[in-house]
Design a protein around this motif. Structure first.
Motif, mmCIF file in Angstrom:
data_model
loop_
_atom_site.group_PDB
_atom_site.id
_atom_site.type_symbol
_atom_site.label_atom_id
_atom_site.label_comp_id
_atom_site.label_asym_id
_atom_site.label_seq_id
_atom_site.Cartn_x
_atom_site.Cartn_y
_atom_site.Cartn_z
ATOM 1 N N GLU A 87 6.586 4.307 2.470
ATOM 2 C CA GLU A 87 7.207 5.564 2.020
ATOM 3 C C GLU A 87 7.173 6.642 3.100
ATOM 4 O O GLU A 87 8.031 7.516 3.135
ATOM 5 C CB GLU A 87 6.512 6.077 0.748
ATOM 6 N N GLU A 88 6.179 6.558 3.990
ATOM 7 C CA GLU A 88 6.138 7.532 5.086
ATOM 8 C C GLU A 88 7.427 7.454 5.903
ATOM 9 O O GLU A 88 7.935 8.457 6.374
ATOM 10 C CB GLU A 88 4.924 7.262 5.991
ATOM 11 N N MET A 89 7.917 6.230 6.077
ATOM 12 C CA MET A 89 9.163 6.075 6.830
ATOM 13 C C MET A 89 10.364 6.414 5.963
ATOM 14 O O MET A 89 11.339 6.990 6.442
ATOM 15 C CB MET A 89 9.290 4.645 7.337
ATOM 16 N N LEU A 90 10.283 6.055 4.693
ATOM 17 C CA LEU A 90 11.453 6.255 3.823
ATOM 18 C C LEU A 90 11.758 7.734 3.586
ATOM 19 O O LEU A 90 12.904 8.097 3.370
ATOM 20 C CB LEU A 90 11.242 5.557 2.473
ATOM 21 N N VAL A 91 10.731 8.597 3.607
ATOM 22 C CA VAL A 91 11.013 10.024 3.391
ATOM 23 C C VAL A 91 11.426 10.715 4.698
ATOM 24 O O VAL A 91 11.823 11.867 4.677
ATOM 25 C CB VAL A 91 9.806 10.802 2.795
ATOM 26 N N SER A 92 11.335 10.007 5.791
ATOM 27 C CA SER A 92 11.717 10.601 7.075
ATOM 28 C C SER A 92 13.195 10.315 7.347
ATOM 29 O O SER A 92 13.807 9.502 6.667
ATOM 30 C CB SER A 92 10.866 9.999 8.191
ATOM 31 N N VAL A 114 20.413 -1.406 1.226
ATOM 32 C CA VAL A 114 20.459 -1.360 -0.240
ATOM 33 C C VAL A 114 19.072 -1.038 -0.802
ATOM 34 O O VAL A 114 18.926 -0.810 -1.994
ATOM 35 C CB VAL A 114 20.993 -2.670 -0.868
ATOM 36 N N GLY A 115 18.079 -1.010 0.061
ATOM 37 C CA GLY A 115 16.731 -0.651 -0.388
ATOM 38 C C GLY A 115 16.042 -1.755 -1.148
ATOM 39 O O GLY A 115 15.150 -1.505 -1.959
ATOM 40 N N LEU A 165 14.463 8.663 9.613
ATOM 41 C CA LEU A 165 14.652 7.414 10.358
ATOM 42 C C LEU A 165 15.839 6.605 9.834
ATOM 43 O O LEU A 165 15.851 6.245 8.667
ATOM 44 C CB LEU A 165 13.421 6.525 10.155
ATOM 45 N N HIS A 179 0.822 -1.211 0.000
ATOM 46 C CA HIS A 179 0.000 0.000 0.000
ATOM 47 C C HIS A 179 0.857 1.263 0.000
ATOM 48 O O HIS A 179 0.340 2.363 0.160
ATOM 49 C CB HIS A 179 -0.926 0.012 1.212
ATOM 50 N N HIS A 180 2.168 1.073 -0.112
ATOM 51 C CA HIS A 180 3.119 2.180 -0.248
ATOM 52 C C HIS A 180 3.284 3.043 0.995
ATOM 53 O O HIS A 180 3.974 4.053 0.935
ATOM 54 C CB HIS A 180 2.749 3.089 -1.427
ATOM 55 N N HIS A 181 2.644 2.705 2.134
ATOM 56 C CA HIS A 181 2.875 3.618 3.257
ATOM 57 C C HIS A 181 4.235 3.403 3.919
ATOM 58 O O HIS A 181 4.616 4.155 4.795
ATOM 59 C CB HIS A 181 1.731 3.639 4.269
ATOM 60 N N ARG A 185 13.191 0.614 -2.301
ATOM 61 C CA ARG A 185 13.636 1.812 -3.019
ATOM 62 C C ARG A 185 13.965 1.399 -4.439
ATOM 63 O O ARG A 185 14.809 0.543 -4.654
ATOM 64 C CB ARG A 185 14.878 2.424 -2.349
ATOM 65 N N LYS A 186 13.293 2.053 -5.405
ATOM 66 C CA LYS A 186 13.481 1.661 -6.807
ATOM 67 C C LYS A 186 14.861 2.092 -7.304
ATOM 68 O O LYS A 186 15.351 3.121 -6.946
ATOM 69 C CB LYS A 186 12.394 2.290 -7.682
#
Ligand SMILES: Nc1ncnc2c1ncn2[C@@H]1O[C@H](COP(=O)(O)OP(=O)(O)OP(=O)(O)O)[C@@H](O)[C@H]1O
Ligand SMILES: [Mg+2]
Lengths: 313, 257
Positions: free
Chosen positions: B94-99, B251-252, B101, B90-92, B256-257
Motif C-alpha cells: 500500500e505504501e507504493m499504491l498510495v504514491s 487492473v489491480g 508511482l 503485510h500490506h506494505h 486493489r480491492k
C-alpha cells in the motif's frame, strides 16, 4: 479554486457483492478540518481507500484539488497523504527507512527525504527510535510513524483514518495540537474517529455516514445547535431521600447523591439552582452526561435513549 | 511524475529490495551456494569421472554453466515472488499504491530486485565453481547478456506468481512443479543430442533449454541450438511476461480491492 476534495455519487460494491457505498457526494473546502464519522462498517475506510486508490470504486467521480483521480492520477496522489486505519508498513524495516523510502516513491531524492524524515520523526517524537525495526515500536508509536510517513511528501490534503485509536491521553492531546498546527499552516485535514469529543474539539465541518449513505453534512456549530435537549449530571453534597420537585420538572434520580437534569435548548439553567438552593440542596459539581456530539450521533444513527440500536434487535 | 522523479522512485524500490535480501543473506545467498557446491562435489567430482566426456568436454565443465544458471533462475524467481507476496500479505504494498508511482515502475523495480539477487547468487556460485573446474570464458558478451535476460524473465514470472498467490503455499507450487522439472530437463546435466529424436523435439519446447544452452556456449563455445534463436525466444518471453504483469497491476488484481 477553493475545493480540496470533491466526491460525486460514489458507489462501491465489493467483489462479494456487498454494497458498501450507495452514492456519496461530498465537498470539502481547502483548509478545512473535517470529521468523517459513522458507526463501525459505515463505509468510512472504504471511502478513504477509494480516495487513495487502494480500493477501486464502482462508479462516481473524485477530484482532489481539481485533479480527477482517474485521469490525473499522479497529480492527485502528490497532494494526498494517508494515515490508514491498519498498520501497513514492513515491520522488519527500520523506522527511518520506512519514511525515507516513502519519500522515494514520491520521487523525492534520498538526500531530501532523509532531511524530511528527520524533521517529521522529531516532530512526532520518534527520532530516538529511528534505527529500531518498526515491530519494536509500541502501538501509539506505530500510529505516529504512519503520520510521519504520510507527511514526508508534504501533501496539502491529509487523511487520517482513526489516528488516535489506542493512543494514550497525553499523546492524544499532543497529537491534537500537532494536527491543529498543521491545519493552521494550511493543510486540509480529514479525520475519522470514534471519539466524538475529539471530532467536536478539532473539526469545523462534519459528515456522518451510515450504511454507505451520507446522513448528515454540515458545520459542527450548526449540528451541535440541532441538539434539542442537553443532559447534565449533578453531584450533591448531601444525600437526598426523594426526587426534588422543580418547575418545570426536569430531574431524574440516579442515586442518593446523583441527579440528572434534562435542559431544553435555549433555556437558562439558573432556575434549577435557585429551586434546589431553596430546598437546601447543595450541588457540588455539574458536568455534561455525554459529549454533545455523541448525543446527536446516537440519535441520528438510530439509537434510542436506552443506547440500544434499533436495527440490532 | 517527471522522468527524474520516476528514476528516483525506481532506485528506491531497487535499493530496498537489495537491502531486503542482503539483510537476510543467510537465507538468500548461502543456501544456493551450499546446494550448488553439493552438485559440484557429487556430480562433478565423485560421479563425473565415471561418466566421462559430455559433448566433448569433461563432465564437470559441461554441467557447471547449467548449475550456475539453475541458481540464477531459482533465486531470481524466489526473490520477487516472496518479496511481492510478502508486501501484499503485510500490506506494505500500500505504501507504493498510495504514491504516484506508475505501475510499470513498480514492475520494473521488483524485477530489478530479482535480477540483483540472481546476479549476486550467480556470482557467488561462479566463484565456488572455480574451485572445481577451470572453465574458460569463450564469449563474455553472450555470457553476461543471456544471464541477465534469463534473470529478468524469471523475475517477471516470480512477480506474476506473487500477484496471484493467496497464501505462502502458493508461492512454492510453481518452483516445485514447474521450475525444477523444466530446469532438470533443460539440459543442465546432459546434451539433448543423447536423447531419441522424439524427446529432442519435446525438449525444444522447454524455454530453459535455450537459456542454459546459450549460457554454456558463452563458456565452451559449443551449443545445441543457434544462439540467435535463444535470444529471440527469451526476448519474446520477457516481453509477454512484462506486458502481462503490467496488465495485472493495472487492473489491480489481488492488490486493489
Ligand atoms: N474487502 C471487502 N469485501 C467485502 N466487504 C467489505 C470489504 N471491506 C469492507 N467491507 C464491508 O464494507 C462495509 C464498510 O466497511 P468500512 O471498512 O468502510 O467501514 P468503516 O466505516 O471504516 O468501519 P470502522 O469504523 O469499523 O473502521 C462493512 O460492512 C464491511 O464489512
Ligand atoms: Mg474503518
Amino acid at each position: 479554486m477553493t475545493t480540496a476534495l470533491s466526491i460525486r455519487d460514489l458507489t462501491k460494491a465489493y467483489a462479494n457483492g456487498f454494497q458498501a457505498l450507495k452514492g456519496i457526494s461530498l465537498e470539502i473546502r481547502k483548509g478545512d478540518f473535517f470529521a468523517l464519522l459513522g458507526p463501525n462498517g459505515a463505509g468510512k475506510s472504504t471511502t478513504i481507500g477509494i480516495l487513495c486508490s487502494l480500493i477501486n470504486k464502482t462508479s462516481g467521480k473524485v477530484e482532489i484539488f481539481g485533479h480527477d483521480i482517474d485521469r490525473d492520477f499522479s497529480a492527485a496522489k502528490m497532494e494526498t497523504g494517508l494515515v490508514p486505519q491498519e498498520f501497513n508498513f514492513n515491520v522488519f524495516e527500520p523506522v527511518e527507512e520506512i519514511v525515507v523510502n516513502q519519500a522515494g516513491y514520491f520521487g523525492i531524492e534520498r538526500r531530501v527525504g532523509v532531511r524530511r524524515a528527520e524533521r517529521y520523526l522529531k516532530q512526532l517524537g520518534l527520532w530516538e527510535k529511528r534505527r529500531c525495526q518498526a515491530r519494536e515500536l509500541s502501538g501509539g508509536m506505530k500510529r505516529r510513524l504512519m503520520i510521519a510517513r504520510a507527511l514526508v511528501h508534504e501533501p496539502r490534503l491529509l487523511i487520517l483514518d482513526e489516528p488516535t485509536a489506542g493512543v494514550d491521553i497525553e499523546i492524544r492531546r499532543s497529537m491534537w495540537d500537532y494536527l491543529r498546527e498543521l491545519n493552521a499552516a494550511g493543510t486540509t485535514i480529514i479525520l475519522t474517529t470514534h471519539y466524538l469529543e475529539e471530532a467536536e474539539n478539532l473539526c469545523r465541518n462534519i459528515a456522518i455516514i451510515d450504511h454507505g449513505r451520507l446522513i448528515e453534512n454540515s458545520s459542527m456549530k450548526e449540528l451541535i445547535g440541532k441538539l434539542q435537549v442537553e443532559t447534565f449530571v449533578l453531584d450533591l453534597r448531601n444525600p437526598v431521600k426523594t426526587l426534588p420537585k422543580t418547575e418545570p420538572e426536569c430531574l431524574r434520580m440516579i442515586d442518593e447523591t446523583t441527579l440528572e437534569a434534562d435542559i431544553q435548548r435555549g433555556c437558562s439553567i439558573n432556575f434549577l439552582f435557585e429551586q434546589l438552593s431553596r430546598q437546601g440542596i447543595e450541588v457540588l459539581s455539574m458536568r455534561n452526561k455525554t459529549n454533545r456530539l455523541e448525543q446527536l450521533f446516537m440519535h441520528m444513527i438510530g439509537n434510542g435513549a436506552d443506547g440500544k440500536r434499533k436495527d440490532a434487535a | 511524475m517527471t522522468p527524474k522523479q520516476k528514476l528516483v522512485a525506481f532506485k528506491t524500490i531497487l535499493i530496498k529490495e537489495v537491502l531486503r535480501f542482503s539483510r537476510i543473506w543467510v537465507q538468500t545467498i548461502v543456501p544456493p551456494v551450499v546446494t550448488t557446491s553439493l552438485y559440484f562435489v557429487i556430480f562433478g567430482s565423485l560421479i563425473g569421472p565415471r561418466i566421462g566426456d559430455m559433448g566433448g568436454f569433461r563432465y564437470m565443465d559441461y554441467i557447471v554453466p547449467g548449475l550456475i544458471m539453475m541458481a540464477v533462475i531459482t533465486n531470481s524467481y524466489a526473490n520477487v515472488v516472496s518479496s511481492f507476496y510478502g508486501s501484499k500479505f503485510h500490506h506494505h504494498i500500500e505504501e507504493m499504491l498510495v504514491s504516484p508511482l506508475p505501475n510499470y515502475i513498480i514492475v520494473m523495480g521488483f524485477t530489478a530486485g530479482g535480477i540483483a539477487r540472481g546476479m549476486s547468487v550467480g556470482m557467488a556460485v561462479t566463484l565456488v565453481s572455480m574451485a572445481f573446474s577451470d572453465l574458460q570464458v569463450h564469449d563474455l558478451t553472450v555470457l553476461v547478456t543471456i544471464v541477465i535476460l534469463t534473470s529478468t524473465l524469471f523475475s517477471l514470472a516470480g512477480l506474476i506468481n506473487g500477484v496471484f498467490a493467496r497464501s505462502f503455499d502458493d508461492i512454492s507450487i510453481v518452483p516445485t512443479f514447474v521450475l525444477t522439472p523444466l530446469t532438470y530437463l533443460g539440459g543442465v546435466f546432459y546434451t539433448i543430442q543423447m536423447l531419441p529424436a522424439f524427446w529432442q523435439k519435446v525438449s525444444m519446447a522447454n524455454p530453459i533449454l535455450y537459456m542454459v544452452d546459450t549460457f554454456r556456449f558463452g563458456f565452451l563455445g559449443v551449443s545445441d541450438i543457434p544462439v540467435a534463436l535463444s535470444y529471440l525466444i527469451v526476448g519474446g518471453f520477457i516481453l509477454t511476461l512484462y506486458l502481462y504483469a503490467l496488465y495485472l497491476m493495472n487492473v489491480g488484481y489481488g492488490i486493489r480491492k
